[in-house]
Scaffold this active site. Sequence first.
Site, short mmCIF file in Angstrom:
data_model
loop_
_atom_site.label_atom_id
_atom_site.label_comp_id
_atom_site.label_asym_id
_atom_site.label_seq_id
_atom_site.Cartn_x
_atom_site.Cartn_y
_atom_site.Cartn_z
N HIS A 115 -8.29 17.42 4.22
CA HIS A 115 -7.37 16.50 3.57
C HIS A 115 -6.77 15.51 4.53
O HIS A 115 -6.12 14.58 4.34
CB HIS A 115 -6.39 17.41 2.62
CG HIS A 115 -6.95 18.01 1.61
ND1 HIS A 115 -6.91 19.64 1.74
CD2 HIS A 115 -7.52 17.88 0.52
CE1 HIS A 115 -7.62 19.84 0.46
NE2 HIS A 115 -7.88 18.78 -0.15
N CYS A 169 -11.95 14.83 6.95
CA CYS A 169 -13.07 14.16 6.10
C CYS A 169 -13.22 12.62 6.63
O CYS A 169 -12.21 11.91 6.66
CB CYS A 169 -13.01 14.00 4.69
SG CYS A 169 -14.47 13.40 3.77
N HIS A 194 -0.84 15.91 -3.82
CA HIS A 194 -1.91 16.27 -3.09
C HIS A 194 -1.90 16.17 -2.04
O HIS A 194 -1.44 15.19 -1.18
CB HIS A 194 -3.17 15.56 -3.70
CG HIS A 194 -4.46 15.99 -3.59
ND1 HIS A 194 -5.01 15.73 -2.30
CD2 HIS A 194 -5.37 16.81 -4.27
CE1 HIS A 194 -6.22 16.19 -2.11
NE2 HIS A 194 -6.45 16.96 -3.45
N GLU A 213 -3.85 15.50 0.51
CA GLU A 213 -4.65 14.25 0.93
C GLU A 213 -3.88 12.91 0.69
O GLU A 213 -3.70 12.10 1.84
CB GLU A 213 -5.96 13.81 0.19
CG GLU A 213 -6.72 12.56 0.83
CD GLU A 213 -7.86 11.96 -0.26
OE1 GLU A 213 -7.90 10.95 -0.22
OE2 GLU A 213 -8.35 13.06 -0.57
N THR A 218 -9.41 9.92 -2.51
CA THR A 218 -10.70 9.69 -2.59
C THR A 218 -11.51 10.80 -3.64
O THR A 218 -12.54 10.38 -3.93
CB THR A 218 -11.39 10.44 -1.23
OG1 THR A 218 -11.03 11.87 -0.91
CG2 THR A 218 -10.90 9.42 -0.14
N CYS A 239 -14.31 8.66 -2.94
CA CYS A 239 -15.67 9.13 -2.26
C CYS A 239 -17.11 8.89 -3.03
O CYS A 239 -17.22 9.53 -4.03
CB CYS A 239 -15.28 10.54 -1.87
SG CYS A 239 -16.93 11.41 -1.08
N SER A 246 -8.27 22.59 -7.04
CA SER A 246 -8.84 21.47 -6.57
C SER A 246 -9.01 20.37 -7.28
O SER A 246 -9.59 20.39 -8.49
CB SER A 246 -10.24 22.21 -6.24
OG SER A 246 -11.48 21.08 -5.84
N SER A 247 -8.86 19.29 -6.77
CA SER A 247 -8.82 17.84 -7.28
C SER A 247 -10.21 17.71 -7.88
O SER A 247 -10.47 17.17 -8.80
CB SER A 247 -8.31 16.77 -6.53
OG SER A 247 -8.43 15.73 -7.06
#
Length: 218
Positions: free
Chosen positions: A28, A50, A78, A80, A117, A147, A175-176
Amino acid sequence: MELKVNNIECIDDLSILNKEDVVLIRAHGEGIDTYKYLEDKGIKYVDATCPNVSKVHDIIKEKYDDGYSIVIIGKKTHPEVIGDCGWCNNEAFVIENEDDVITLNNPKKNILIVAQTTINEDYFFKIANIIKEKFSHYNVEVKNTVCLAQKQIQSNSVLTSEKCDYTFIIGGKNSSNTNELYKKCLEVCENSYIFFDDESFLDFIKKEKNLSYNSNML
């Protein structure tokens, strides 16, 4: 438990680290201050961010340094998105939904819009267009940072789900990726999804003989 057995500990406070520790930065990503802290303290780290997320960081920092207001379409909590904010001095406007656009006030004349993403691409453009309309006299740049791999997974899963009576999405409840995949599949196979975050999926398959009812097990 498995992490602790292997002498790996999850932390949210950098001050407890010492020079003998090795830090693994998860996919993240983290804000720039985390890197500065570790380097200043001489603490070794492995950056497992990532590559797609790293690109978002680079885009945010470049535009922020050029005087842009940064808008991130994604979930405020989140990890990220929190990391993304760390590349613009935590001054980003984070927009989760249409209602949040109302709270987006007094940005600079130049605005950059990026995406978490893992969010749905169609939703990203929907919200981005609402922002562009609200600030039609501003210079608004939209960077689609969803993504590509996530898009392909969603697309292929939807094609498969259209042919199935039941689709089981197995993933983490927080989890998104999992939740966005569930939403996309639900559009073509309504009320036919049950997703799990552990081995209870296998127990369910073994014990349940009648799959005629629907359940969303988070």
